[in-house]
Design an enzyme around this catalytic site. Structure first.
Site, PDB file in Angstrom:
ATOM      1  N   ASP A   1      10.465  15.707   0.126  1.00  0.00           N
ATOM      2  CA  ASP A   1      10.955  14.488   0.768  1.00  0.00           C
ATOM      3  C   ASP A   1      10.386  14.370   2.191  1.00  0.00           C
ATOM      4  OD1 ASP A   1      12.902  12.269   0.708  1.00  0.00           O
ATOM      5  OD2 ASP A   1      13.876  13.384   2.320  1.00  0.00           O
TER       6      ASP A   1
ATOM      7  N   GLU B   1       6.175  13.203  -0.068  1.00  0.00           N
ATOM      8  CA  GLU B   1       6.482  11.785   0.101  1.00  0.00           C
ATOM      9  C   GLU B   1       5.777  11.301   1.367  1.00  0.00           C
ATOM     10  OE1 GLU B   1      10.227   8.686   0.600  1.00  0.00           O
ATOM     11  OE2 GLU B   1      10.264  10.617   1.585  1.00  0.00           O
TER      12      GLU B   1
END
Ligand code: CA
Length: 617
Positions: A331, A360
């Site tokens: 993330d 990400e």
């Protein structure tokens, strides 16, 4: 007799007399256990307990060396660094002595069950199916509420509340997922989120070594991975190193203030992470982007603290070794410290050379995204060591391209052609995660009424599944779930119909889906099943042509086999002259895998409005 002995032992243990008088209470040991024979022979063992820092530490092992004992500002922590280079699998004790007080902490080094190279990552031969576990299916209502946890109710009418989905719900529908034709599942975070609100999405971890018990727990996670593997599905685990949940013990009773950025005081991030690679960026912009907190409830971890860094790296390796996952989705990758993230990727890939990690990288251009990929020339001499990045720019373009009327110089499919011409910016264009939508964006269809037009759905899905990269499909796309981010993030993550007992419709079954949903489902399934194990798409090169007659033509080739995709990007019929495409049309006829029709490839190819052909040679 055995029972009597057990009762006596339990009583002794209850009164703290198990080992010695007045043993300290140990609240956490992290990692909970480890393995002998790992490539990196160093292990950090975090001990968290009442006032343990002043202890003298010894180990009851002959072949494990205690290299370093680190005490931080908080007396409740000890960080042990041990050398395992000579260590056999074993159980040993960590002994803490404070005056007459002795505390014994049992620890285990397990035997590895597989070599690191045996863990196979995901690549362009795979298609990932992204699932938000709380919202997919509720396989076990008994875990909906876990006593003692802070958010202790389910309410399916509340878009930001828990709905009760769990790992068993996913395991129960692995046949559906496998039948669809995807080859991997990526689960939004499954680690414990014991937060007072918003815990359904999983991005505020409160214990890195514990799967949230409302999803099932550690054994259920491992079992799900095993069951997925048995059906030929890989598993990608979501991880978050940039921040944790504010209810994490490491924040509530932090080892030292420098475990979190801005001395553990909340300062909001600007979210403008282009400043990391911006040669003109001010010091202010650089610092606020990466050291600012994602939200007040998500304290920003300072990975420049070597103990915090080691804790995070080990947690990821623990999950790979424990559960045998095939990949990690990291993330908010650019929000964390660049050098730390680079080191993390390197260590994971050193231990598991065939693994894959996707970060990400939510940035607006291919130049910015490419910076984050391993061996990027634009980042040199720095190197992120991150094998796979997310193609966010292409996501935006795909959503526009299939709505707009294509012209040979602008708009529509021209956007895709134009973007692909710039792929030289990427160190490895095949290692780009491509997607139409995910849990943070509007769904491909923002409004229900738009779903009636399947032509554009078909064109977008065909492009996604035949161009370069590693496609990812968000759960519910196959049944035309629609959602607009403007209506709230919870609406992007609606329950899969049929995942809960008593649901009025069950879209896991053919009879539960409408005719339109079945048409979409069948289309995507046909392409996915055709793509599975097809080296032309999974390993092949990409060659394309500029837009002509509003039509985009490209070839995928692997050895002597090829696939040619022809896409009319206009709302008019076209009569495409084929002369320019000679080098990719080896025969005068080809089969369109979408319809099974034989297509004649002579002087001109008639195309219906928005028609798509996938020709195999
Ligand atoms: Ca449940």
């Amino acid at each position: 007799m055995k029972q009597t002995l057990f009762i006596i032992m339990s009583l002794l243990s209850f009164f703290g007399l198990g080992n010695a008088a007045h043993a300290a209470t140990i609240r956490k040991v992290a990692p909970t256990y480890w393995w002998a024979g790992m490539k990196n022979p160093e292990l950090q063992i975090l001990l968290y307990g009442d006032n343990i820092a002043s202890s003298d530490v010894t180990l009851s092992s002959k072949d494990i060396t205690l290299k370093e004992v680190v005490r931080q500002d908080n007396p409740n922590y000890l960080f042990l660094y041990v050398d395992l280079s000579e260590a056999a699998p074993q159980q040993f004790n960590i002994v803490l002595k404070q005056g007459k007080k002795t505390t014994t902490v049992p620890y285990e080094l397990k035997q590895r069950t597989r070599k690191g190279c045996e863990i196979k990552g995901f690549d362009a031969s795979d298609v990932l199916y992204l699932i938000m576990p709380d919202r997919f299916a509720n396989g076990d209502t008994k875990n909906d509420v876990v006593p003692g946890m802070l958010e202790n109710k389910v309410d399916r009418n509340e878009q930001y509340g828990r709905h009760g989905g769990d790992l068993k719900g996913i395991a129960d529908h692995l046949d559906y997922i496998s039948d669809l034709g995807v080859t991997a599942i990526w689960l939004n975070p499954t680690q414990e989120n014991d937060m007072p609100e918003g815990s359904y999405h999983g991005y505020a971890i409160t214990d890195y070594y514990q799967i949230d018990r409302r999803l099932g727990g550690n054994e259920d996670f491992k079992s799900l991975v095993d069951q997925a593997h048995a059906k030929g599905l890989k598993v990608v685990m979501d991880m978050i190193f940039n921040h944790c949940g504010s209810e994490n013990y490491l924040f509530k009773d932090k080892p030292s203030k420098d475990w979190f950025n801005f001395k553990s005081k909340y300062v909001q991030t600007s979210y403008k992470t282009a400043s990391v690679m911006d040669i003109h960026a001010s010091e202010y912009e650089k610092k606020i982007a990466t050291d600012g907190w994602f939200t007040e409830a998500m304290p920003d971890i300072n990975q420049r603290n070597r103990h915090a860094a080691r804790y995070l790296i080990q947690s990821s390796i623990w999950w790979i070794e424990y559960a045998g996952i095939n990949g990690i989705r990291q993330d908010t990758h650019p929000y964390a410290d660049f050098d730390f993230m680079s080191q993390w990727c390197k260590e994971v890939m050193d231990e598991y050379p065939n693994f894959n990690i996707v970060g990400e990288t939510w940035l607006n251009s291919n130049v910015l995204v490419s910076f984050w990929q391993k061996d990027s020339k634009l980042a040199a001499p720095r190197n992120s060591n991150l094998p796979t990045v997310m193609d966010f720019p292409l996501q935006g373009l795909m959503n526009r391209a299939i709505v707009e009327e294509t012209t040979d110089w602008n708009d529509g499919l021209y956007l895709l052609y134009d973007y692909m011409t710039q792929d030289f910016v990427y160190a490895n264009p095949m290692n780009l995660l491509t997607f139409l939508d995910n849990h943070d964006t509007s769904r491909f269809y923002q409004k229900e009424e738009q779903t009636k037009n399947l032509t554009r759905f078909k064109q977008a899905i065909t492009f996604l599944l035949t161009t370069r990269g590693i496609p990812q499909i968000y759960y519910g796309t196959e049944i035309l779930m629609a959602a607009d981010k403007a209506d709230g993030d919870g609406t992007l993550r609606r329950d899969f119909p049929g995942g809960w007992e008593g649901d009025k419709t069950d879209c896991f079954t053919r009879n539960g889906r409408t005719d339109l949903q079945n048409e979409a489902f069948d289309y995507i399934k046909k392409l996915l099943q055709w793509r599975k194990g097809n080296d032309v798409i999974g390993k092949g090169s990409l060659k394309h042509f500029s837009i002509s007659n509003g039509t985009y033509v490209y070839e995928r080739r692997y050895q002597d086999r090829s696939v040619v995709v022809i896409m009319n990007g206009t709302d008019s019929e076209q009569n495409l002259p084929l002369a320019p495409y000679k080098e990719i049309l080896p025969k005068a006829t080809a089969t369109d895998i979408l319809t099974g029709n034989t297509i004649t490839l002579t002087d001109n190819l008639p195309l219906k409005e928005r028609e798509t052909l996938v020709l195999t040679f």
